[in-house]
Design an enzyme around this catalytic site. Sequence first.
Site, PDB file in Angstrom:
ATOM      1  N   ARG A 254       0.838  -1.192   0.000  1.00 41.82           N
ATOM      2  CA  ARG A 254       0.000   0.000   0.000  1.00 41.82           C
ATOM      3  C   ARG A 254       0.878   1.249   0.000  1.00 41.82           C
ATOM      4  O   ARG A 254       1.875   1.320   0.724  1.00 41.82           O
ATOM      5  CB  ARG A 254      -0.936   0.013   1.226  1.00 41.82           C
TER       6      ARG A 254
ATOM      7  N   ASP B 274       5.015  -0.560  -6.567  1.00 41.28           N
ATOM      8  CA  ASP B 274       3.794  -0.852  -7.317  1.00 41.28           C
ATOM      9  C   ASP B 274       2.634  -0.038  -6.760  1.00 41.28           C
ATOM     10  O   ASP B 274       1.509  -0.150  -7.227  1.00 41.28           O
ATOM     11  CB  ASP B 274       3.473  -2.353  -7.239  1.00 41.28           C
TER      12      ASP B 274
ATOM     13  N   GLU C  83      -1.931   7.711  -5.518  1.00 44.53           N
ATOM     14  CA  GLU C  83      -1.989   7.084  -6.844  1.00 44.53           C
ATOM     15  C   GLU C  83      -3.329   7.222  -7.546  1.00 44.53           C
ATOM     16  O   GLU C  83      -3.401   7.081  -8.775  1.00 44.53           O
ATOM     17  CB  GLU C  83      -1.648   5.597  -6.738  1.00 44.53           C
TER      18      GLU C  83
ATOM     19  N   HIS D 179       0.350  -0.209  -9.894  1.00 45.28           N
ATOM     20  CA  HIS D 179      -0.484  -1.087  -9.069  1.00 45.28           C
ATOM     21  C   HIS D 179      -0.948  -2.291  -9.891  1.00 45.28           C
ATOM     22  O   HIS D 179      -2.108  -2.691  -9.866  1.00 45.28           O
ATOM     23  CB  HIS D 179      -1.685  -0.341  -8.505  1.00 45.28           C
TER      24      HIS D 179
END
Length: 331
Positions: free
Chosen positions: A234, A258, A263, A295
Amino acid sequence: MKIIAYGIRDDEKPYLEEWVKDNKIEVKAVSELLDSNTIEQAKGYDGVVAYQQKPYTDDLFDKMNEFGIHAFSLRNVGVDNVPVEALKRNNIKITNVPAYSPMAIAELSVTQLLALIRRIPEFDAKMARGDFRWEPDIALELNQMTVGVIGTGRIGRAAINIFKGFGAKVIAYDVFRNSELEKEGIYVDSLEELYRQVDVITLHVPALKDNYHMLNDEAFAQMHDGVFVLNFARGSLIDTKALLKALDSGKVAGAALDTYEDEVGIFDVDHQNDPINDPVFNDLYSRRNVKITPHAAFYTKPAVKNMVQIALENNKALIEKGAARNEVKFD
């Protein structure tokens, strides 16, 4: 029984259709995300299935209750973007998909680390301009490194197995220890102890109030120079401005991410004609020793199939029985 599934992508449709055929249950696939503008489409349905990065707002669950819907199933793991009090107030039960493919996330995290320590971004940049010399971009070897795994759930354990397969030394920290790993003696008693010992830190924990910005200025100061940081969990786990400072100083030699704390609106969006207006992210993205994926660690065929079909199975169980195997309980 009728289920509405929001945010259904083209790659998910074959698995949804397969489940519908096997279960003989009506499922309406909606491409739009679940929000205040689309919730009205749920009227007349018995359950809601959804997946999105943007937050679910309180009014959505007020509306579900008004429509007589008390079964809400996520196609992902995290519930940090769901308002718990609104669920409770409206007597809505929620399920997630806790293990759609731990290997998918673990494999990409290790892949990105390998690219960093073998200096792949540097070689790509040099060779693109016709420079095929190897100096001075000398690499490291994973088998000579100590990896600190924070979070030893399914994904963390998958990562541990991969790192061990490369010959790396692995230590771990988790508030809730796995009994099998404890027998192996890989746990340390504190994050501070882990920070001091490792060459690589990889995060595999959920986002909680207690671990917001767990990697901050203070945490980075406890690490030795040249550590690599991986975050495939996260975005809120890392203070991005602190990470940038650590990259500038050489405290952090490289990062593979990621997730990003801001985001939403950046990832899973086409920015070819829509520049990203976030100077912090742009600074991060511009660095050769930072590898970013949007992500997308979960995005494999086995994982997507499991996310769709397990979520639908969960929703069906909530509607039929009022309970499901993957129901998320809140204190």
